[in-house]
Design a protein around this motif. Structure first.
Motif, PDB file in Angstrom:
ATOM      1  N   VAL A   4      19.605  12.085  18.998  1.00 28.10           N
ATOM      2  CA  VAL A   4      20.367  11.472  20.093  1.00 28.10           C
ATOM      3  C   VAL A   4      21.295  12.500  20.739  1.00 28.10           C
ATOM      4  O   VAL A   4      21.692  13.488  20.117  1.00 28.10           O
ATOM      5  N   ASN A   5      21.645  12.238  21.991  1.00 24.73           N
ATOM      6  CA  ASN A   5      22.658  13.040  22.674  1.00 24.73           C
ATOM      7  C   ASN A   5      24.011  12.416  22.345  1.00 24.73           C
ATOM      8  O   ASN A   5      24.478  11.501  23.013  1.00 24.73           O
ATOM      9  N   SER A   6      24.646  12.927  21.309  1.00 24.22           N
ATOM     10  CA  SER A   6      25.870  12.295  20.813  1.00 24.22           C
ATOM     11  C   SER A   6      27.025  12.445  21.797  1.00 24.22           C
ATOM     12  O   SER A   6      27.887  11.569  21.888  1.00 24.22           O
ATOM     13  N   ARG A   7      27.066  13.544  22.559  1.00 18.70           N
ATOM     14  CA  ARG A   7      28.130  13.690  23.546  1.00 18.70           C
ATOM     15  C   ARG A   7      27.981  12.643  24.649  1.00 18.70           C
ATOM     16  O   ARG A   7      28.964  12.051  25.105  1.00 18.70           O
ATOM     17  N   MET A   8      26.741  12.390  25.073  1.00 17.54           N
ATOM     18  CA  MET A   8      26.521  11.379  26.096  1.00 17.54           C
ATOM     19  C   MET A   8      26.942  10.000  25.604  1.00 17.54           C
ATOM     20  O   MET A   8      27.574   9.227  26.339  1.00 17.54           O
ATOM     21  N   LEU A   9      26.615   9.665  24.350  1.00 18.85           N
ATOM     22  CA  LEU A   9      27.005   8.361  23.815  1.00 18.85           C
ATOM     23  C   LEU A   9      28.520   8.230  23.766  1.00 18.85           C
ATOM     24  O   LEU A   9      29.074   7.169  24.085  1.00 18.85           O
ATOM     25  N   ASP A  10      29.215   9.300  23.370  1.00 18.97           N
ATOM     26  CA  ASP A  10      30.674   9.243  23.323  1.00 18.97           C
ATOM     27  C   ASP A  10      31.268   9.095  24.721  1.00 18.97           C
ATOM     28  O   ASP A  10      32.249   8.375  24.926  1.00 18.97           O
ATOM     29  N   LYS A  11      30.689   9.775  25.698  1.00 20.30           N
ATOM     30  CA  LYS A  11      31.151   9.605  27.080  1.00 20.30           C
ATOM     31  C   LYS A  11      30.902   8.180  27.558  1.00 20.30           C
ATOM     32  O   LYS A  11      31.744   7.583  28.244  1.00 20.30           O
ATOM     33  N   LEU A  12      29.756   7.638  27.200  1.00 19.69           N
ATOM     34  CA  LEU A  12      29.383   6.285  27.625  1.00 19.69           C
ATOM     35  C   LEU A  12      30.378   5.256  27.106  1.00 19.69           C
ATOM     36  O   LEU A  12      30.872   4.412  27.863  1.00 19.69           O
ATOM     37  N   VAL A  13      30.698   5.311  25.833  1.00 20.80           N
ATOM     38  CA  VAL A  13      31.593   4.299  25.268  1.00 20.80           C
ATOM     39  C   VAL A  13      33.036   4.535  25.697  1.00 20.80           C
ATOM     40  O   VAL A  13      33.814   3.589  25.835  1.00 20.80           O
ATOM     41  N   ARG A  14      33.418   5.784  25.912  1.00 20.99           N
ATOM     42  CA  ARG A  14      34.780   6.074  26.375  1.00 20.99           C
ATOM     43  C   ARG A  14      35.001   5.480  27.766  1.00 20.99           C
ATOM     44  O   ARG A  14      36.080   4.975  28.077  1.00 20.99           O
ATOM     45  N   ALA A  15      33.953   5.521  28.605  1.00 17.13           N
ATOM     46  CA  ALA A  15      34.065   5.001  29.959  1.00 17.13           C
ATOM     47  C   ALA A  15      33.878   3.490  30.016  1.00 17.13           C
ATOM     48  O   ALA A  15      34.135   2.870  31.045  1.00 17.13           O
ATOM     49  N   ASN A  16      33.444   2.895  28.915  1.00 15.18           N
ATOM     50  CA  ASN A  16      33.126   1.463  28.920  1.00 15.18           C
ATOM     51  C   ASN A  16      33.762   0.725  27.738  1.00 15.18           C
ATOM     52  O   ASN A  16      33.158  -0.173  27.157  1.00 15.18           O
ATOM     53  N   PHE A  17      34.987   1.154  27.350  1.00 11.08           N
ATOM     54  CA  PHE A  17      35.880   0.371  26.494  1.00 11.08           C
ATOM     55  C   PHE A  17      35.319   0.113  25.092  1.00 11.08           C
ATOM     56  O   PHE A  17      35.721  -0.839  24.427  1.00 11.08           O
ATOM     57  N   GLY A  18      34.410   0.963  24.633  1.00  7.31           N
ATOM     58  CA  GLY A  18      33.758   0.685  23.348  1.00  7.31           C
ATOM     59  C   GLY A  18      33.955   1.767  22.322  1.00  7.31           C
ATOM     60  O   GLY A  18      34.936   2.509  22.336  1.00  7.31           O
ATOM     61  N   GLN A  19      32.998   1.899  21.445  1.00  4.60           N
ATOM     62  CA  GLN A  19      33.021   2.911  20.407  1.00  4.60           C
ATOM     63  C   GLN A  19      31.594   3.226  20.006  1.00  4.60           C
ATOM     64  O   GLN A  19      30.673   2.455  20.275  1.00  4.60           O
ATOM     65  N   SER A  20      31.414   4.383  19.379  1.00  2.77           N
ATOM     66  CA  SER A  20      30.081   4.804  18.958  1.00  2.77           C
ATOM     67  C   SER A  20      30.007   4.876  17.443  1.00  2.77           C
ATOM     68  O   SER A  20      30.994   5.179  16.773  1.00  2.77           O
ATOM     69  N   GLU A  21      28.845   4.592  16.934  1.00  6.33           N
ATOM     70  CA  GLU A  21      28.577   4.695  15.504  1.00  6.33           C
ATOM     71  C   GLU A  21      27.277   5.448  15.331  1.00  6.33           C
ATOM     72  O   GLU A  21      26.320   5.241  16.094  1.00  6.33           O
ATOM     73  N   TYR A  22      27.231   6.317  14.322  1.00  8.51           N
ATOM     74  CA  TYR A  22      26.048   7.147  14.110  1.00  8.51           C
ATOM     75  C   TYR A  22      25.391   6.784  12.781  1.00  8.51           C
ATOM     76  O   TYR A  22      26.038   6.760  11.731  1.00  8.51           O
ATOM     77  N   VAL A  23      24.090   6.486  12.876  1.00  9.38           N
ATOM     78  CA  VAL A  23      23.320   6.037  11.716  1.00  9.38           C
ATOM     79  C   VAL A  23      22.441   7.196  11.265  1.00  9.38           C
ATOM     80  O   VAL A  23      21.520   7.612  11.975  1.00  9.38           O
ATOM     81  N   ARG A  24      22.730   7.748  10.089  1.00 14.60           N
ATOM     82  CA  ARG A  24      21.975   8.887   9.583  1.00 14.60           C
ATOM     83  C   ARG A  24      20.550   8.469   9.228  1.00 14.60           C
ATOM     84  O   ARG A  24      20.262   7.282   9.022  1.00 14.60           O
ATOM     85  N   PRO A  25      19.635   9.439   9.113  1.00 18.42           N
ATOM     86  CA  PRO A  25      18.238   9.102   8.812  1.00 18.42           C
ATOM     87  C   PRO A  25      18.054   8.307   7.522  1.00 18.42           C
ATOM     88  O   PRO A  25      17.102   7.544   7.403  1.00 18.42           O
ATOM     89  N   ASN A  26      18.935   8.492   6.559  1.00 14.75           N
ATOM     90  CA  ASN A  26      18.780   7.768   5.296  1.00 14.75           C
ATOM     91  C   ASN A  26      19.647   6.515   5.237  1.00 14.75           C
ATOM     92  O   ASN A  26      19.808   5.915   4.178  1.00 14.75           O
ATOM     93  N   GLN A  27      20.210   6.107   6.369  1.00 14.49           N
ATOM     94  CA  GLN A  27      21.026   4.903   6.398  1.00 14.49           C
ATOM     95  C   GLN A  27      20.260   3.763   7.060  1.00 14.49           C
ATOM     96  O   GLN A  27      19.303   3.990   7.807  1.00 14.49           O
ATOM     97  N   ASP A  28      20.719   2.546   6.789  1.00 14.58           N
ATOM     98  CA  ASP A  28      20.034   1.344   7.243  1.00 14.58           C
ATOM     99  C   ASP A  28      20.634   0.867   8.563  1.00 14.58           C
ATOM    100  O   ASP A  28      21.820   0.546   8.633  1.00 14.58           O
ATOM    101  N   ILE A  29      19.819   0.812   9.615  1.00 13.13           N
ATOM    102  CA  ILE A  29      20.287   0.349  10.922  1.00 13.13           C
ATOM    103  C   ILE A  29      20.809  -1.079  10.830  1.00 13.13           C
ATOM    104  O   ILE A  29      21.875  -1.416  11.365  1.00 13.13           O
ATOM    105  N   GLU A  30      20.054  -1.927  10.150  1.00 10.30           N
ATOM    106  CA  GLU A  30      20.439  -3.339  10.028  1.00 10.30           C
ATOM    107  C   GLU A  30      21.822  -3.471   9.398  1.00 10.30           C
ATOM    108  O   GLU A  30      22.672  -4.234   9.861  1.00 10.30           O
TER     109      GLU A  30
END
Length: 768
Positions: free
Chosen positions: A445-471
């Motif tokens: 993923v483009n992590s900088r883009m995601l951080d810019k996206l949530v900063r501009a839209n009142f949210g937050q970002s979370e990063y799910v590592r390959p060995n972590q469960d999305i659900e």
């Protein structure tokens, strides 16, 4: 400098997001601890023996010829019932003699400095053990006697309080002794909160890490329980109106900080409590605001909301990832309520919507939505811009809370692919102030883009590592935010004057936010003038605006330093904000310099200031160190994706939203007592550092044979007042300043420390 790299399943140890971070309390605090865990001490007049040291806290000073009692603390279990201010405490502690000889020891139990203890019972292997209670003066004499005889400064940490001491009893080699203590304690109140402390850090005197530490507390109150907060540990908390259950568990750790918990009571839909601390008259003070919604009854009608789930179904999502994403979707659907609106957007190079417009949540639509989820299959490229635009255009009602859960595992490869334009388009179409929660899956993923996206839209970002469960990640976060109580929340400090001067500044988090049922907001900031103030919390419930006002007292300089943790928590979050600004907006020399100064002062190492741990770094060379940090920050600038890019944005978020001063740093596997941990900028690893210590409200750096307070200047170092360990002056200083100084005297190495305008060089007797 001693550094150790730790990798566990390819993840950073510690918090992904501060709200869910588990921390073992890197920092310790300058509060007088409610001593309730004891030590086995050799008190025999005809023999000498020091307390055991674990490898993690062993001195770098050449070994003394003084024998050491070899025992480990196998298990420590603490059970507390707190009824208003009265605490009933039961502590069970297992000691094992790991040496080859029988130990003749007494159990020494430091009493609280400022809390009333009664009905103390002590049992050793189930049998009540005789002992004596000593007042502060007699306890001081006995502490000094033991410290001097055993040439061991460790017990000085508890000067200023009373003592309970048993008769001497034997512990054969290899034997285990289980000690149980029961007592009641009246907890003190300060700044409107009831304060309970338990000295977990005494367990650092053990030859091995403690196999298991568990703390279980129940709080019961006639008034409604509002804030429940620990500045030292991230807890498992379950709250009801008049009852709260708190638990904390750690395994194979050397506890490095005492356990501290605060709670307050009150009435009303929203409650706020302000705690504050001011280190001196020259500098700003620091405040912490705890805001809590009222605990709702099961039949309370909750505000309706809108939730749109935007899920990536591109080819890279194939296999287990798409199955986890679908299960996450099912979880979100299962937690919606009557009155909620929802929709599902699935995208690859094409963008598909469950329905052309938002749907009312009911049994029929729920069933049909589940069918749509089952029909989602991976394939194709990634049209992020198209998916965001379609989802945001469906949101039209600004009078209700709007949330978008946005999930992607890759870079934009279809439609608009320029990251700045994607963010600008989302901001343009977000006409209802929807809160975007972004989940970046994997390392592509483009992590900088995601951080810019949530900063501009009142949210937050979370990063799910390959060995972590999305659900698991989606379910955990949505489970916390499913019931908004007050939206678009803002707060403001005011005084009863007509002055337009701002009362507080640099508050974090900065943006307006929503307050959810069961959630506690932790806000920090600075203030310039002490005294009475008023805090106003305002937000919306549906279309209706609501305001709540609460009194606040902003502490003056010289007040109780037990709240000094607030300054370090503020510094932790400020560091996160600085890194975020540099990441999203580019180079800024002033911000880099401030980053270095805060990191140095508080011992908060970052991927970009870790060089401060090097013993050759001059802490006073701020300009030179800022240049070095600027070079290190190029790693952040050049890595928007990949393992390093994701790791750095996750680390940044942990600083920004840290609930406690230590939550942004990963806990070490071996549990350095007072040490620090930072995250490597290029790899997904935590690095533990033994050349930096965080003790009380100070940071110490190892420079040659000395530990140097970060605030000591080169000139102060030259003119430091010398004091030899175990001398009369040494004990007089410890008695004069109490825990304000004694917490820095428990080490064997030479230590330079600033205290009340004076610089002291504490030199071990053997060093000369």
């Amino acid at each position: 400098m001693c550094i150790r790299l730790i990798r566990r399943g390819g993840r950073f140890l510690g918090a992904m997001l501060a709200m869910t971070a588990l921390t073992f309390g890197i920092a310790s605090f300058d509060a007088a601890p409610a001593q309730s865990q004891g030590l086995l001490v050799n008190t025999s007049p005809d023999s000498q023996s020091r307390l055991p040291r674990n490898e993690a806290i062993a001195s770098r000073r050449p070994s003394s010829s003084m024998p050491v009692d070899q025992y480990k603390i196998k298990e420590l279990e603490v059970n507390v019932k707190l009824q208003d201010q009265a605490a009933t405490v039961q502590v069970t502690q297992s000691f094992v003699n790991t040496g080859s000889r029988t130990m003749e020891v007494a159990f020494v139990f430091p009493l609280p400095h400022d809390a009333a203890i009664d009905r103390l019972t002590l049992l050793v292997d189930g049998k009540e053990m005789p002992g004596k209670l000593f007042d502060k003066e007699e306890a001081r004499r006995r502490y000094e006697e033991i410290v001097r005889k055993n040439q061991d400064p460790a017990l000085l940490e508890w000067l200023g309080g009373g003592m309970f001491q048993t008769s001497v009893f034997p512990v054969p080699a290899g034997a285990e002794r289980k000690v149980m203590i029961r007592y009641t304690q009246l907890c003190r109140q300060e700044q409107g909160v009831t304060n309970f402390l338990f000295p977990l850090s005494t367990a650092k005197y053990s030859t091995h890490p403690v196999e298991k530490v568990s703390v279980n507390m129940t709080i019961e109150s006639g008034e409604e329980i509002k804030s429940v907060y620990s500045p030292t540990h991230t807890l498992d908390l379950k709250r009801e109106k008049h009852r709260a259950k708190i638990s904390y568990t750690a395994k194979n750790e050397v506890p490095s900080s005492d356990f501290r918990l605060m709670f307050d009571v009150g009435r009303g839909k929203v409650s706020a409590r302000v705690l504050s601390y001011r280190p001196n008259t020259k500098d700003d003070g620091f405040f912490l605001l705890l805001a809590n919604p009222q605990i709702e009854d099961a039949d309370t009608e909750r505000a309706a909301k809108t939730v749109v789930f935007v899920v990536d179904r591109s080819g890279s999502m194939s296999g287990e990832k798409i199955n986890q994403a679908k299960n996450a979707l099912k979880f979100v659907l299962s937690r919606l309520r009557k009155g909620d609106l929802f929709n599902i957007i699935a995208y690859d190079d094409q963008v598909e919507s469950f329905r052309p417009e938002l749907q009312k949540f009911n049994e029929e639509n729920h069933s049909k939505a589940l069918g749509f989820v089952e029909s989602i299959y991976s394939g194709g490229s990634t049209n992020i811009d198209g998916a965001l635009t379609l989802a945001l255009k469906q949101l039209k009602d600004s009078d209700r809370p709007n949330y978008m859960l946005f999930l992607t595992d890759g870079l934009p490869t279809a439609g608009e692919t320029n990251e700045s334009k994607i963010v600008a388009n989302a901001q343009l179409h977000n006409e209802v102030r929807a809160r975007i929660i972004a989940f970046g899956v994997g390392y592509d993923v483009n992590s900088r883009m995601l951080d810019k996206l949530v900063r501009a839209n009142f949210g937050q970002s979370e990063y799910v590592r390959p060995n972590q469960d999305i659900e698991e990640q989606v379910a955990r976060l949505f489970g916390k935010m499913e019931s908004p109580v007050l939206t678009d929340v803002k707060f403001n400090f005011m005084r009863d004057t007509d002055s337009d001067e701002a009362v507080v500044n640099r508050t974090y988090p900065r943006q307006a936010f929503d307050l959810f049922a069961g959630e506690q907001l932790v806000i920090v900031g600075r203030y310039r003038k002490s005294g009475e103030a008023k805090v106003r919390v305002e937000g919306k419930v549906g279309k209706e605006a609501e305001k709540f006002s609460f009194p606040a007292e902003l502490a003056a300089a010289g007040s109780d330093s037990s709240m000094s943790f607030i300054e370090k928590l503020w510094a932790t979050r400020r560091i996160g904000e600085i890194i975020d600004e540099l990441d999203l907006k580019g180079k800024n020399e002033e911000l880099v310099k401030e980053l270095v100064q805060l990191s140095t002062r508080h011992g908060i190492l970052t991927p970009y200031t870790s060089f401060l741990a090097d013993e050759t770094t001059n802490l006073q060379a701020v300009t030179q160190n800022a240049t070095t940090a600027d070079r290190q920050l190029r790693v952040l600038e050049s890595n928007a994706s990949g393992e390093s890019g994701v790791a750095q944005r996750a680390a940044k978020s942990a600083f920004q939203y840290a609930p406690t001063p230590g939550a942004a740093a990963a806990p070490s596997a071996s549990g350095i007592a007072g040490g620090v941990v930072y995250r490597d900028a290029a790899k997904d690893v935590a690095v533990e550092v033994k050349s930096v210590r965080s003790i009380g409200d100070k940071a110490f750096y190892q420079r040659g044979a000395q530990w140097v307070d970060s605030t000591v200047t080169d000139e102060q170092k030259k003119n430091a007042r010398r004091c030899e360990q175990f001398s009369r002056e040494y004990f007089d200083l410890a008695a004069k300043y109490g825990t304000k100084l004694s917490q820095y005297l428990v080490y064997d190495e030479p230590m330079l420390v600033n205290l009340d305008g004076e610089t002291y060089l504490i030199e071990p007797a053997m060093a000369k």
